[in-house]
Each structure stands twice: as C-alpha cells, then as structure tokens.
Design an enzyme around this catalytic site. Structure first.
Site, mmCIF file in Angstrom:
data_model
loop_
_atom_site.group_PDB
_atom_site.id
_atom_site.type_symbol
_atom_site.label_atom_id
_atom_site.label_comp_id
_atom_site.label_asym_id
_atom_site.label_seq_id
_atom_site.Cartn_x
_atom_site.Cartn_y
_atom_site.Cartn_z
ATOM 1 C CD GLU A 1 -3.042 -1.082 2.149
ATOM 2 O OE1 GLU A 1 -2.913 -0.335 3.133
ATOM 3 O OE2 GLU A 1 -4.041 -1.789 1.962
ATOM 4 C CE LYS B 1 -10.390 -3.155 3.935
ATOM 5 N NZ LYS B 1 -9.651 -4.246 4.619
#
Ligand code: PGA
Ligand code: ZN
Length: 424
Positions: free
Chosen positions: A210, A342
């Site tokens: 990430e 999410k």
C-alpha cells in the site's frame, strides 16, 4: 431521453500487485462506456463476500498461480449481461437482479468480484446519465463533505512480509482545516519517515503493497514512537494536529486462541493481548485502533471497549467485513464504535451503502477503505464523499493507484461544492 444499457462485458485485468482482477464495462445507448475495476485484499477476513478465482478449476491460467478470474468474468458475460440489456443504469434495480440470480449471502455463485464490478459500473453509468459526478449523484443537494484521510506511514503484517506484527501504522491529520492541507502534512510526515528511517540504517526506497515503508522495528511501541517523532519533525504537534492510527489486523497472528507476537517471541491470551494494547495506548498519541482482536474473538472486543482510557476509535474491519448481520451483532454487543467500509467485502453498492447507513444510525464512525490490491480507478473517493463517510483510508501517498484517489479528492475540493470537517 434516458440512455439505456446496450452492452455489458467483463474482462480480466491486473491490480496494483500484478494479480488478476475483474473489470466490467457498460455501454449506454448514447455510446458512452463506463468501466470499473474491482480491488482485492491480502489480509482477507473469513466472513467477506466470496472473491471468485479459478483456483483448482480447469480454467486456472498457468502463469497466474490459480489466481486468474476468468470464471467470474464469464459470469458477467454469460449470466449477468443478458439480464441488463435495455434497462436504465439504476444501481438498486441491477443489484436486485443480481441478488435474484445469486441469492447466496456471500455471492458464492456469481462471485462478489463479478457482482461488485457490475454494480459499480452501473453506478458510474447512472451518474453519467444524470450528468453528475458519482459524488454528486449520490448526494444531489447541499455541500459535499470531503473525508478525513487516514494514511499509511509504516507497513508490516501481510503487506510487508511481516516486518512488524501489526499491519499498519498510519496518521490522521485531524488538525488540518482543508483536505489539501491535510494531504500536504501527511506527505511531509511520509518523507520525514523515509529520511529518518534511512539515517537509522533501514532500507526505505522499497515500499509495501500500500506504499508504506516496511521498516522492521523491534516492537509496535518503537514504531509508534518513530512516527510520533516524524510528526514533530515537520513542525506539527503529535496528538493535537496529527495523531496515530493503528491497523493491528490481529486475525493474521491469532493461532489456537492465542495472539502470537513474532516481534517479542511471546504468546498472549486475549486478556493479556488487551493489556498490551492498553499499554500502547498509554504511551503513544493514538486515536484510532483497527482490528485489535481476531475476527471471531467477540468477547475480547467487548471487554476492550469497556477499558478504553479515553476517546479512541475502535474500528472493525475483519470483524464486520462490511456485513449487515455482523455489524448488527457488533452494535448490540458494543464491540466497537467504528467500521471500515470496503465495497468488495460486501459485493454490491446498495448493500454496502445499507451497512454504512446502519452504522451511522448507531453513531459509529465510518471509514471508506481501499484494498492492498487496487486499480487506477477513483470511484472510492467519490463514494466516500457522496456518502459523507467522514473518513477514507487508501494506503500511503505513493503509487498511482493510491494517488489517483487522493488526486480525485483534490479535484472535488477544487470544485468548491465541498466542506472539510474534523470527525474527531
Ligand atoms: P487488505 O488490507 O486490503 O490487504 O485486506 C487492508 C486492511 O486490512 O485494512
Ligand atoms: Zn484492516
């Protein structure tokens, strides 16, 4: 005349980790094409909607180690597409059709990667039909609320080969008065971390999934101390202007009812692990802690909530998996006070929104989140804004798949129809 759907198709593309993922394309009668690529996680919760891959099937492509998604793509082309032709691009309608095609709660038949790709592409096409951005389409009137960013500085766990037990040490620039100021602070902190890490002899030119720095600190406390120093080093006050957020991702090191810390070489019961975390909260300017316990260790979550020393966001990611039933249990048991949202844990836009709304109704903070495997798409930024989520988590400030989302938020801020408020 409202444009109608003339073509729907799926294809296999690559995510930011170089793994196959699903892309859906919707063509409307005005010839416009609306494309969405779905993200994919690495530290995936057991209760997430099913991400359909070709593992062990005839379809599995040799060079993708069983991770190809041609079956999910074929479900878009052969099962979903024929039901959509001629309809207007309305997400609620299309989501209902997909639920009828596959009523399993985890979208096991069609694959949640197939359903989410189509659902999001429908949302994008719908916004286009109304000549609006996705954010404006989701909230037709009033100022749009830009989310507070939660940004990755250090990575460990499944994102950085276990450099640290815990998965992420992030920062929240809650003292900033605009989104662009918030982002500039975080970029400075991230740069300071790279520079100071290199001075201490660590490799900082390589980044984790990430975009965070995979510095192998000896303990979580040391990692937090380092990040607090980085905040101060750029002239900001740790705890007042910028605070630390942790994603423990504890499910990843929960084994046989115990928390197994590789950093310390020790094993902890839930109660002992809770004490460890409470000590950490005492030592560092932390305002948010995600997945402090494993996804099914409900009793530990509940007990932890009663022992918090001050106002701290306790965030359920693997615990809730953006799932209405699990959130309902968490609200009832007071297991947490915040939820990560999410869309790919859920599988549909409309039911993801239902979970977010339900959380807000119960005064839970909501954080719309990307995954470790991402694409260049920016719909996440629009969703976080159009749904007034309050917070967004996208990873670090490195990697185009991350900056695409930050840049989209800067563009929304530039449009002048937005406000930025501190949710803490
Ligand atoms: P994942 O991690 O996307 O790899 O699952 C993100 C998170 O745990 O928040
Ligand atoms: Zn998480």
């Amino acid at each position: 005349m409202t444009a109608t759907i003339t073509n729907v198709s799926g294809l296999q593309v690559l995510d930011s980790r170089g793994r196959p993922t699903v892309c859906a394309l919707i063509t409307l009668s005005d010839q416009s094409v609306h494309k969405v690529t779905v993200p994919s996680g690495a530290s995936t919760g057991r209760h997430e909607a099913l991400e359909l891959r070709d593992t062990n099937s005839q379809r599995a492509e040799k060079f993708y180690s069983g991770k190809s998604v041609s079956l999910a793509v074929s479900h878009i082309n052969e099962l979903i597409a024929p039901t959509m032709i001629g309809l207007v691009p309305d997400v609620a309608t299309i989501d209902q059709i997909m639920i009828q095609l596959d009523p399993t709660p985890r979208h096991e038949k069609l694959g949640a990667n197939a359903t989410l790709a189509v659902s999001l592409a429908t949302l994008k096409a719908g916004a286009h039909s109304h000549r609006q951005s996705i954010a404006r389409y989701l909230q037709p009137t009033g100022k749009l609320q830009l989310p507070m960013p939660m940004v990755n500085i250090l990575s460990g766990g499944a994102h950085a080969n276990g450099a640290l037990d815990i998965q992420d040490v992030l920062v929240i620039p809650h003292g900033a008065t605009s989104f662009s100021q918030a982002l500039s602070w975080v970029v400075a902190i991230r740069e300071s971390a790279a520079k100071r890490g290199a001075e201490q002899g660590f490799t900082t030119n390589l980044v984790a999934d990430e975009g965070g720095l995979g510095i192998p600190f000896a303990s979580s406390a040391k990692a937090c101390e380092f990040v607090a120093q980085c905040i101060e080093s750029v002239g900001l006050t740790a705890g007042h202007e910028v605070s630390i957020a942790l994603d423990i991702a504890a499910t990843q090191f929960f084994n046989d009812g115990q928390y197994v810390s590789r950093n310390s070489g020790k094993t902890f019961t839930s109660e002992q692990w809770s004490q460890q975390l409470l000590e950490l909260l005492d030592q560092a300017p932390i305002i948010s802690i995600e997945d402090p316990f494993a996804e099914d260790d409900w009793a530990a979550w509940k007990s932890f909530m009663t022992q918090l020393p001050r106002s701290i966001a306790v965030v359920g990611d693997d615990l809730f998996t953006t799932n209405a039933a699990r959130l309902a249990q968490g609200i009832q048991e007071k297991s947490a006070n915040s939820i990560l949202i999410k869309p790919n844990q859920n599988g549909l836009v409309s039911s993801t929104f239902d979970v977010l709304s339900r959380a807000k109704m119960s005064n839970f903070a909501t954080i719309v989140s990307a995954r470790s495997g991402e694409s260049e798409d920016t719909w996440l930024a629009d969703i976080a804004t159009g749904w007034s989520a309050g917070q967004i988590k996208v990873g670090s400030t490195h990697g185009s798949e991350r900056t695409a989302k930050w840049n989209r938020l800067l563009e929304l801020e530039h449009s002048d129809e937005t406000v930025f408020t501190n949710p803490f």
